[in-house]
Design an enzyme around this catalytic site. Structure first.
Site, PDB file in Angstrom:
ATOM      1  N   GLN A   1       0.831  -1.205   0.000  1.00 48.21           N
ATOM      2  CA  GLN A   1       0.000   0.000   0.000  1.00 48.21           C
ATOM      3  C   GLN A   1       0.867   1.258   0.000  1.00 48.21           C
ATOM      4  OE1 GLN A   1      -3.138  -2.086   2.980  1.00 48.21           O
ATOM      5  NE2 GLN A   1      -3.525   0.076   2.686  1.00 48.21           N
TER       6      GLN A   1
ATOM      7  N   ARG B   1      -9.343  -0.495   7.213  1.00 52.08           N
ATOM      8  CA  ARG B   1     -10.213   0.490   6.597  1.00 52.08           C
ATOM      9  C   ARG B   1     -10.605   1.584   7.579  1.00 52.08           C
ATOM     10  NH1 ARG B   1     -14.133  -1.225   1.994  1.00 52.08           N
ATOM     11  NH2 ARG B   1     -14.620   0.745   1.051  1.00 52.08           N
ATOM     12  N   CYS B   2      -9.598   2.134   8.245  1.00 53.21           N
ATOM     13  CA  CYS B   2      -9.877   3.269   9.102  1.00 53.21           C
ATOM     14  C   CYS B   2      -8.581   4.012   9.299  1.00 53.21           C
ATOM     15  CB  CYS B   2     -10.461   2.858  10.453  1.00 53.21           C
ATOM     16  SG  CYS B   2      -9.250   2.382  11.670  1.00 53.21           S
TER      17      CYS B   2
ATOM     18  N   GLU C   1     -13.103   5.198   4.267  1.00 51.89           N
ATOM     19  CA  GLU C   1     -13.127   4.445   5.510  1.00 51.89           C
ATOM     20  C   GLU C   1     -14.294   4.817   6.413  1.00 51.89           C
ATOM     21  OE1 GLU C   1      -9.065   5.284   6.468  1.00 51.89           O
ATOM     22  OE2 GLU C   1      -8.427   3.566   5.294  1.00 51.89           O
TER      23      GLU C   1
END
Lengths: 287, 806
Positions: free
Chosen positions: B237, B384-385, B760
């Site tokens: 990522q 996802r945050c 997110e």
């Protein structure tokens, strides 16, 4: 998730398959849909040296009516059961159950023979076969024999199959016209085994239960025929008290394992609920 | 003008700029199975690596015997910690300031920990090899319960830290303690609690789960001995960060390291950090001189690479009788597993958990976090945050419901009463953040009106009465969640990773024919950057999005960026894109002025080019300016039309939203049915509404999974009991509820295009909405808080514990 080495065979006849299984011995495994065996091989929990793939054996396919019995070839897929008019007409509970087995991709590949022969307590068809009074044709080097589904299962992955024997077909007596049926399955998601499931096949007469068979999935090491529970509802109109009695009788024979689906107490509790719901739904369908 | 002259609307539409539901350009290859993922990389002579892993959660490694493994045809090498010590790579640094074993060095600290790396000519031989490596273990008592980690007699996990009383984030209180992090004014907060008319205290846990991207972690490392260059294709990522980490720990010159992130099949935080597989594949390639591929399987991904959450939050709120909050006190016990491998900005051991005051005007608050070691897989990534924001949002949103229940108030009304008001922005929170913008009450009221909130409450009371009378076995819950996120890490004044400021970057080159390429430091894993980045440029400089190619993920060509996670791409890289475009526009204006023979100030921008003020017929399109940039620039100006921007954001962005979930639960089986889920998101300026909707759908599906069953669970011996998709809840389309999406728009005042990021938000806001619905359903039976996940059997158990089931 990578299987170990194995030899692959693809016989064209039952005789050839049996010959291979007997010559190759204990290290050979027949391969049907592969939904149980292949994942076990990928985890190396199963390490057969020889795989005898049955997909080339035409004689193991097909659904035919023989008088009052429906005979289904072992390599018939769940999808083919769903596509069959004969099954839809005479054994609609098979359709209802097949639709609760995973997803279309699995059903295109998964076979009835593999489902009933493997002895996996999570498989859905064995309980159904018990409730319907089905029998399995087992063929070996020394000939063929018929074993009742109710006599077939001995423990988790242990069955009446002898080494070298192949389950070649399933024979199911057609239930009487107007029978009621239901398969109630509680699962966490598509593709999961049952947390608890119950199959019911019954007939009604004058608003009362005339005959009834109840069988349970994944609530013990083997599928279970809940005979006391069935007895408890004969002659009743399935009033709430009777339903509770039947559920209690069924729960009495359950011995599920605690797993991520829930603790033992929960799985037995919902097992009882599946029995009650299946009874009610089956009765509603009976005429 | 003649009939052929396009109208303004047509010119605008042709750009497919910001606000357009432009179809995703990357889907052309993805929907045809033509993506190019790491596992698609196949190089001549490529070898394959696979791990021998520990069956034990805690054990001493007495002996590793590779004799039989090396006899397996195709097996070339078995690498152990002893091998790695010769190149000083038996341990590696984590992003959180800790160190982590690459391969078991003397002991193992979690089940499925990497013990040895088998290198073979194909994947099958590698797996045959690992089954022949004989490892002798001496089992040690495992530490699984985080609440026992700091007991006096708790087993010592990290023998390498013996005697170290200070860690990367200050003093350590115990041999299994990692750090204590405190924020806020303790005295003022204690005083607020002493004076409070109403208080409560509740331990709210957010269980351990896993980002579980469909593509697992993997890499191909190829070392060219002649050139001394290492090329790594990986599911990264943050490819540039990986390059720098490799340069630092492998002591290779950074210009000779080429990191390429090709197409990535989901990341969700799982692919931010570095894993032993990368190190082992790189070492194996350097040793053998051949490319080495390492691909994780599903079980390895779930059990050994970074988990998320595992926060146990003891929460207290002080309030007046009327429901005005006066103080917040939170203590977190943070289970980091065997190594602290959190992927947070370096100075933030608990991420941005101090956003825990949420959307509410708390005059004072105090937070303390204790990080501890257990015999579980390392990690603590932002699934996802944005860095522990999900945990914080869950904590405060659950707590507000508990307070409402205690006060006998409606939870939505309580929120409305305590929201930060629009005129308070920029708002300085009690725990140190400056919220950029928000209009919370408007969003909350819109959500309540859309779902007909008061009617739902009436229906709920009627159903509760019917339940009490024995007429139904169903209960109903309405879950309200109002979240404020903090994303876009981040300003260099407080955010860095290993000393590198968390800016992001964009380079735009326009070609003579009016097309161009944009290279960006972010890296899409499904977010659709190739589509949306071009839209920003289209609106900024009037070149159609279709004529802009977006490229990410190759560290040789992309400008240095910190990558994509924590919803930072739009807030940071998106800003860099706009700023680079504006540099181009400024040069374009000079060229246009020269060509139109007017002063620059006499020009004004008009959709896709410049026009002379007051002379609308006198125009020069951006396409024509591109051509001119390559043949007739003003004297003294360099030819060409390109720009680079590195954007250091002045502040974070603060997206927010109002979610409402309506759920019924059958108490006899615990089976739930999500009747309705409404999600209103405010992410500021909206770049592509279709992609936003897709992001919200995906994030809500993950939130649903987490709240309703998804967990990484260990038994008392430290065995992972949810290590495959059979038991780790990954919902299919059948289980997934229907989503209703909606929005308000409150632009960020400091972001060049006003955008805040959205990827997110649905995970952050969704989890409390589901959990509040379940808790709301049970509350009339006397419960205040039921821990997640709310799967069937736990719902049944809750009903049973509350006496609703015999």
């Amino acid at each position: 998730m990578i299987p170990g080495p194995f030899n692959y065979y693809r016989p064209a006849t039952v005789a050839d398959a049996l010959k291979l299984l007997s010559t190759l011995g204990d290290e050979a495994r027949p391969l049907a849909g592969g939904h149980s065996l292949v994942p076990m091989m990928k985890l190396r929990l199963a390490t057969p040296e020889h795989l005898v793939d049955l997909h080339g054996v035409a004689d193991l396919k097909g659904i035919r009516r023989e008088g009052n019995t429906v005979v289904i070839g072992a390599m018939t897929t769940q999808h083919e059961l769903l596509a069959s008019d004969e099954i839809g007409r005479s054994l609609p509970i098979l359709d209802e159950t097949a639709l609760l087995i995973a997803d279309p991709q699995v059903r295109y590949r998964g076979t009835i023979g593999g489902n009933v022969a493997n002895g996996d307590p999570g498989n859905d068809m064995p309980a159904l076969m018990m409730a319907l009074g089905a029998s399995y044709r087992l063929e070996g080097k020394s000939g063929a024999r018929e074993v009742a589904a109710s006599e077939f299962y001995q423990g988790a992955y242990f069955t009446a199959l002898e080494p070298g024997e192949l389950l070649t077909s399933v024979a199911i007596p057609v239930p009487s016209a107007g029978h009621g049926y239901a398969y109630e399955k509680l699962k966490r998601k598509v593709g999961d085994y049952a947390t608890a499931a119950a199959a019911v096949v019954l007939t009604m007469a004058g608003g009362k239960v005339a005959t009834c068979k109840i069988a349970l999935t994944n609530l013990s090491e083997t599928p279970l025929l809940a005979e006391d529970a069935a007895k408890a509802v004969i002659g009743t109109s399935l009033d709430p008290a009777t339903l509770k009695k039947a559920a209690a009788a069924a729960e009495a024979i359950m011995s599920p394992a605690a797993d991520a689906r829930g603790p033992v107490e929960y799985r037995k509790h919902v097992g009882g609920i599946m029995v009650m719901r299946a009874l009610q739904r089956a009765a509603g369908r009976a005429s | 003008m003649n009939d052929m002259t396009p109208t303004r609307e047509q010119r605008e539409a042709k750009l497919e700029g910001m606000g357009c539901k432009r179809k995703r350009v990357e889907d052309i290859r993805f929907t045809q199975g033509k993506g190019n993922y790491v596992d698609d990389v196949k190089l001549p002579g490529m070898l394959h690596g696979d791990f021998v892993r520990s069956p034990h959660a805690h054990a001493r490694v007495k002996k590793i015997d590779d004799t039989e493994a090396l006899k397996v045809p195709g097996v070339l090498a078995v690498i152990t910690a002893e091998t790695l010590k010769t190149v000083n790579l038996a341990w590696m640094p984590t992003l959180a300031g800790d160190v982590q074993m690459v391969l078991a060095d003397g002991k193992v600290l979690f089940q499925n920990q990497e013990v040895a790396f088998v290198v073979a000519t194909d994947r099958y031989a590698a797996d045959d090899g690992i089954n022949k490596v004989v490892v002798e273990y001496e089992p040690l008592p495992p530490l699984i319960d985080p609440f026992k980690a700091m007991d006096k007699d708790a087993p010592v996990l990290r023998e390498d830290l013996a005697g170290k009383t200070t860690g990367a984030h200050g003093p350590r209180k115990h041999h299994n303690h990692i750090f204590e992090w405190t924020v806020g004014d303790k005295d003022l907060t204690d005083a607020a609690f002493r004076k409070a008319e109403v208080t409560f205290k509740e331990m709210i846990s957010y269980h351990r789960t896993h980002p579980s991207p469909l593509e697992t972690c993997q890499c191909v490392c190829s070392f060219d001995k002649i050139r001394g260059e290492l090329t790594i294709w990986g599911t990264f990522q943050a490819p540039h960060v990986i390059r720098t980490v490799v340069a630092l720990i492998a002591k290779l010159p950074e210009q000779k390291i080429h990191v390429i992130s090709p197409d990535i099949g989901g990341g969700f935080g799982n692919k931010v950090g570095a894993y032993p597989g990368y190190i082992c594949a790189a070492v194996a390639s350097i040793v053998t001189g051949k490319p080495v591929k390492w691909v994780e399987d599903r079980i390895e991904n779930l059990t050994a690479t970074s988990f998320a959450r595992d926060y146990h939050m003891t929460t207290e709120i002080a309030s007046t009788k009327e429901g005005k909050v006066t103080g917040l006190r939170v203590h977190v016990l943070a289970d980091h597993g065997a190594f602290d491998a959190c992927a947070d900005p370096s100075k933030w051991p608990a991420g941005f958990f101090n956003i825990v005051t949420g959307s509410y005007d708390f005059p004072t608050a105090h937070l303390s976090v204790d990080g501890i070691y257990t015999n579980k897989a390392p990690g603590g990534v932002a699934y996802r945050c944005s860095f522990r924001v999900t945990e914080a949002a869950y904590c405060i949103e659950r707590a507000m419901d508990i307070l409402a229940q205690k006060l006998g108030m409606d939870p939505a009304e309580l929120r409305l009463k305590n929201f930060i008001k629009p005129e308070q922005f920029p708002y300085h929170s009690a725990l140190g953040w400056e919220y950029d913008s928000g209009d919370y009450a408007t969003a909350m009221k819109k959500a309540m009106e859309t779902v007909k909130y008061s009617e739902l409450r009436k229906e709920q009371s009627a159903l509760r009465e019917a339940f009490k009378r024995g007429e139904t076995r169903e209960i109903m819950g309405v879950g309200v969640s109002f979240f404020t996120e903090i994303v876009g890490a981040g300003p260099s004044k407080n955010c860095d990773i290993l000393g590198i400021a968390m800016f992001d970057s964009c380079e735009i080159r326009l070609h003579p024919t009016g097309a161009g390429i944009a290279r960006v430091g972010s890296k899409s894993q499904g977010q659709g950057h190739e589509t949306t980045w071009a839209q920003i440029i289209a609106t900024e400089i009037g070149i159609p999005a279709d004529d802009i190619m977006v490229e990410e993920g190759n560290t040789d060509t992309a400008p240095y960026g910190l990558g994509t996670y924590g919803s930072r791409s739009t807030p940071v890289a998106g800003a860099a894109i706009a700023m680079a475009a504006r540099k181009i526009k400024a040069k374009a204006q000079m060229i246009a002025a020269y060509k139109l023979e007017v002063h620059e100030d006499d020009l004004e921008w008009d959709i896709d080019g410049f026009r002379v003020k007051g002379l609308p017929e006198k125009t020069m399109s951006m396409k024509d300016i591109c051509w001119a940039a390559y043949n007739s620039v003003p004297p003294g100006m360099e030819p060409g039309l390109e720009a680079v921007s590195y954007y250091d954001p002045p502040n974070m962005t603060y997206p927010f939203g109002a979610y409402i979930c309506v759920m019924n639960i059958d108490v006899d089986t615990g089976v739930y049915k999500v009747r309705r889920f409404y999600a209103l998101d405010d992410c500021g300026t909206r770049i592509n509404p279709m992609i936003i909707e897709g992001q919200v759908h995906g994030g809500l599906t993950e939130a649903f999974a987490i709240a309703m069953g998804q967990e990484i669970r260990y038994d008392a011996d430290g065995n992972v009991v949810t290590g495959s998709f059979m038991d780790f809840f990954m919902p299919t389309a059948v289980e997934t509820p229907h989503w209703e999406t909606d929005f308000t728009v409150t632009p960020s005042p400091h972001h060049p295009i006003g955008a805040k990021g959205v990827g997110e938000s649905p995970n952050v806001g969704g989890v409390p909405a589901f959990s509040n619905a379940v808790n709301d359903a049970f509350s009339f039976l006397g419960s205040t808080h039921i821990q997640m996940p709310h799967d069937y059997w736990r719902n049944w158990k809750a009903a049973k514990d509350l006496g609703a089931v015999a």
